[in-house]
Write an enzyme that holds these catalytic residues in place. Structure first.
Site, PDB file in Angstrom:
ATOM      1  N   GLY A 172       0.806  -1.221   0.000  1.00 45.47           N
ATOM      2  CA  GLY A 172       0.000   0.000   0.000  1.00 45.47           C
ATOM      3  C   GLY A 172       0.830   1.259   0.000  1.00 45.47           C
ATOM      4  N   SER A 173       0.605   2.150  -0.937  1.00 45.73           N
ATOM      5  CA  SER A 173       1.498   3.293  -1.074  1.00 45.73           C
ATOM      6  C   SER A 173       0.982   4.245  -2.146  1.00 45.73           C
ATOM      7  CB  SER A 173       2.902   2.801  -1.430  1.00 45.73           C
ATOM      8  OG  SER A 173       2.828   1.748  -2.365  1.00 45.73           O
TER       9      SER A 173
END
Length: 242
Positions: A201-202
């Site tokens: 996640g980013s």
């Protein structure tokens, strides 16, 4: 140099296949699978959850084949995910100056990757990697605007044959804990080539030059190496604060 992501000349059909697992993630899949196997003999009641966890880890590190649009004046998305920001911004210090992207504000397009998206990042243009700058930082939600200034992040600048420089930033998120780079300064890259990944996640920010018009909209989903973010000479997007 030919791209491994493009079908060979003369190919008339393409068959679907399961995406490969990137080498960076294979050890995590093996570890999760081994724990699931051991649990079968020790804590069998958690075996199935661990099996699903193993499949989830394999899916996270999937590395599908992508076909990058060809042509001059294209900037393609470096990440899979949701277009969450399109706005003019002052460049971060790491990207300013005559040896980087200059000193004028640029349009920033942000692509947010959830844990369900492919996390392999790709170069938005063909050219030479001029800078790779890693900054250690915090791990707040990557969807927050201030994450671009405070989170762990990595800046990459690629210069094409005409001297155009495109900068983009890999930003670690709330549960992301490592940015992995596949390139270094001086490397030659082809548009859509893999340049790194961010675990779990980013976000990736791309800085668009004044001479380019954005061709995506807020809320649109982008595909790394395939979705055209901006095109040279295209009309500038309307409704964006100046």
């Amino acid at each position: 140099m030919a791209s491994l992501d493009k079908p060979s000349v003369g190919t008339s059909t393409v068959k679907w296949r399961f995406p490969d697992i990137h080498p960076e993630g294979r050890k995590y899949v093996l570890i999760a699978g081994a724990i699931a196997f051991v649990s079968l003999f020790v804590w069998d009641f958690i075996t199935w959850p661990l099996v699903f966890l193993t499949l989830g880890v394999a899916a996270f590190f999937r590395d599908p084949v992508r076909v990058t649009p060809q042509g001059e004046g294209l900037i393609v998305s470096p990440a899979d995910g949701l277009i969450t920001m399109i706005e003019p911004v002052t460049l971060p210090p790491e990207l300013t100056g005559p040896h980087a992207l200059g000193d004028e504000p640029m349009l920033r397009v942000s692509v947010f990757m959830s844990v369900f998206d492919v996390h392999i990042n790709r170069t938005p243009i063909t050219g030479t990697v001029r800078h790779v700058i890693y900054i250690a930082g915090k791990f707040m939600n990557a969807d927050f605007d201030k994450a671009s200034e405070e989170n762990e992040r990595q800046y990459i600048i690629v210069e094409d044959k005409n001297g155009l420089r495109i900068g983009f930033t890999q930003i670690a998120g709330l549960i992301a804990r490592r940015i992995v780079s596949f390139v270094k300064a001086g490397d030659m890259v082809i548009g859509g080539q893999r340049v790194g990944l961010i675990r779990f996640g980013s976000r990736v920010d791309v800085f668009i030059p004044e001479s380019y018009g954005v061709e995506v909209a807020l809320g649109q989903r982008a595909i790394a190496g395939e979705t055209i973010l901006a095109r040279k000479g295209a009309p500038r997007a309307t409704g964006i604060a100046q």
